[in-house]
Enzyme design. Structure first.
Site, short mmCIF file in Angstrom:
data_model
loop_
_atom_site.label_atom_id
_atom_site.label_comp_id
_atom_site.label_asym_id
_atom_site.label_seq_id
_atom_site.Cartn_x
_atom_site.Cartn_y
_atom_site.Cartn_z
N TYR A 126 9.22 0.39 7.20
CA TYR A 126 8.08 0.43 6.27
C TYR A 126 8.56 0.70 4.85
CZ TYR A 126 3.96 2.17 3.82
OH TYR A 126 2.97 2.39 2.87
N ASP B 263 -5.32 -12.95 10.23
CA ASP B 263 -4.17 -12.06 10.31
C ASP B 263 -3.14 -12.53 9.29
OD1 ASP B 263 -1.93 -10.58 10.93
OD2 ASP B 263 -2.22 -10.73 13.10
N ASN C 262 -2.79 -5.85 -0.90
CA ASN C 262 -2.93 -4.45 -0.54
C ASN C 262 -2.59 -4.17 0.93
OD1 ASN C 262 -4.32 -1.65 -0.81
ND2 ASN C 262 -5.40 -2.65 0.87
N LYS D 63 8.36 -1.68 1.43
CA LYS D 63 7.71 -1.26 0.17
C LYS D 63 8.68 -1.40 -1.01
CE LYS D 63 4.11 -1.32 1.53
NZ LYS D 63 2.84 -1.82 0.98
N1 LIG Z 1 -2.78 5.44 2.12
C1 LIG Z 1 -1.64 5.91 1.67
O1 LIG Z 1 -1.33 7.10 1.80
C2 LIG Z 1 -0.68 5.01 0.95
C3 LIG Z 1 0.41 5.58 0.27
C4 LIG Z 1 1.30 4.75 -0.38
C5 LIG Z 1 1.10 3.38 -0.37
N2 LIG Z 1 0.03 2.85 0.28
C6 LIG Z 1 -0.12 1.38 0.30
O2 LIG Z 1 -1.44 1.06 -0.08
C7 LIG Z 1 -1.90 -0.08 0.65
C8 LIG Z 1 -3.21 0.21 1.34
O3 LIG Z 1 -3.12 1.37 2.12
P1 LIG Z 1 -4.33 1.88 2.99
O4 LIG Z 1 -4.00 3.24 3.43
O5 LIG Z 1 -5.64 1.59 2.30
O6 LIG Z 1 -4.20 0.90 4.26
P2 LIG Z 1 -5.16 0.78 5.50
O7 LIG Z 1 -6.21 1.84 5.47
O8 LIG Z 1 -4.29 0.71 6.68
O9 LIG Z 1 -5.87 -0.61 5.21
C9 LIG Z 1 -5.15 -1.74 5.16
C10 LIG Z 1 -6.09 -2.95 4.95
O10 LIG Z 1 -5.34 -4.08 5.28
C11 LIG Z 1 -5.97 -4.80 6.33
N3 LIG Z 1 -4.92 -5.31 7.20
C12 LIG Z 1 -3.96 -4.59 7.84
N4 LIG Z 1 -3.18 -5.42 8.55
C13 LIG Z 1 -3.65 -6.68 8.34
C14 LIG Z 1 -3.27 -7.96 8.82
N5 LIG Z 1 -2.25 -8.13 9.66
N6 LIG Z 1 -3.96 -9.03 8.39
C15 LIG Z 1 -5.02 -8.88 7.56
N7 LIG Z 1 -5.42 -7.69 7.08
C16 LIG Z 1 -4.74 -6.61 7.48
C17 LIG Z 1 -6.89 -3.80 7.03
O11 LIG Z 1 -8.03 -4.41 7.58
P3 LIG Z 1 -8.17 -4.95 9.09
O12 LIG Z 1 -7.77 -3.83 9.98
O13 LIG Z 1 -9.62 -5.30 9.18
O14 LIG Z 1 -7.30 -6.15 9.20
C18 LIG Z 1 -7.32 -2.94 5.84
O15 LIG Z 1 -8.37 -3.57 5.15
C19 LIG Z 1 -0.77 -0.44 1.60
O16 LIG Z 1 0.00 -1.47 1.04
C20 LIG Z 1 0.05 0.82 1.71
O17 LIG Z 1 1.42 0.56 1.98
C21 LIG Z 1 -0.86 3.64 0.94
#
Ligand SMILES: NC(=O)c1ccc[n+]([C@@H]2O[C@H](COP(=O)([O-])OP(=O)(O)OC[C@H]3O[C@@H](n4cnc5c(N)ncnc54)[C@H](OP(=O)(O)O)[C@@H]3O)[C@@H](O)[C@H]2O)c1
Length: 269
Positions: A162, A72, A97, A166
């Protein structure tokens, strides 16, 4: 900055890259595109079985080494744990990420969850940028890529903490870029709009708005890394950001963002 081929990319950011938040979505896509460039990988997330599946897939497709670290990222002893697990590796690229996105009115989210969001989204990237960046500085070579969001350019109702986290990532990367640009270390913050990841698709109960794919965002980010410091993928989003940050009054921009998030996340009463 000219586009780097795989060999130049590996020479600049290899031999190992660490991807924090690598089990799915953008993180798994980063892992795949870095593997395709021949970098060995340290993959961090909480779900070990999912990480192991990513490892198996990448090692069957590419001649690389992969080390999985199930933890974590909110843990307070993160620096020590990561040093213990990967201190023997030459990590030339950090991709931070992972993010926690608590959705809802500020006071409907518990203080504990807000603090966890700060730990995952701010304390952890700052910590890893420090510990891994220090080794890069000694080698005068490397890259740091922090995921921010288009949403981090202004505050937003229902995503108050959030969006603030960011904004932190964006400013952390911008300052680091300027300090490190003469030291052989490239720094980029990627500020995407909505991206069709499993996390995003599951989070919008009233249906997601138009979204970019993880593949498009990750290829744009890796191509922009040598140039830094800020990437907004997609020209329409760059234009929207320009209008919101430079043309519209600040209050209008904040209210506009609030309208979008309320439309996506608020249940009709
Ligand atoms: N998707 C969007 O629309 C969007 C838009 C703008 C910016 N972003 C940014 O892009 C990045 C990735 O987004 P995403 O949508 O791919 O996120 P996501 O689907 O929620 O995936 C996040 C990743 O981080 C891991 N994670 C989350 N909390 C964790 C913790 N406490 N410790 C270790 N690992 C953790 C998750 O795996 P586990 O659950 O296995 O831990 C997963 O591999 C983020 O920084 C987000 O702010 C995303």
């Amino acid at each position: 900055m000219a586009h780097l081929n795989s060999q130049d990319f590996r020479a600049r950011y290899g031999p190992w890259a660490l991807v924090a938040g690598a089990s799915e979505g953008l993180g798994a896509e980063f892992a795949g595109q870095l593997a395709a460039r021949g970098l060995n990988l340290v993959l961090i997330a909480r779900r070990e079985d999912v990480l192991e599946a990513v490892r198996a897939r990448l090692q069957s497709d590419y001649a690389i080494e992969v080390r999985v670290l199930a933890l974590d990222l909110a843990r307070e002893d993160l620096a020590a744990v990561v040093e213990q697990a990967v201190g023997d590796l030459e990590i030339g690229l950090l991709v931070y990420n992972a993010a926690l996105s608590m959705i809802g009115p500020y006071f409907a989210v518990s203080l504990e969850d807000h603090l966890r969001e700060l730990a995952v989204n701010c304390r952890a990237p700052m910590t890893l940028a420090y510990t891994l960046g220090l080794s890069m500085l000694k080698r005068k070579r490397g890259g740091i890529l922090l995921m921010s969001s288009l949403g981090g350019a202004q505050g937003s109702a229902l995503l108050v903490n959030y969006t603030a986290t960011k904004a932190y990532n964006r400013l952390l990367a911008e300052g680091l870029w300027d300090e490190l640009r003469e030291q052989g270390i490239d720094v980029l913050t990627c500020c995407p709009p909505a991206v069709s990841t499993p996390g995003y698709l599951a989070s919008a109960p009233r249906g997601p708005m138009a979204a970019l794919t993880p593949a498009v965002v990750v290829s744009a980010a890796l191509a922009a890394l040598p140039g830094g410091p800020v990437l907004i993928p997609g020209w329409t989003y760059r234009l929207a950001n320009f209008l919101m940050q430079r043309i519209l009054p600040r209050k209008t921009t904040i209210k506009l963002m609030g309208r979008v998030t309320r439309k996506m996340y608020q249940q009709p009463s």
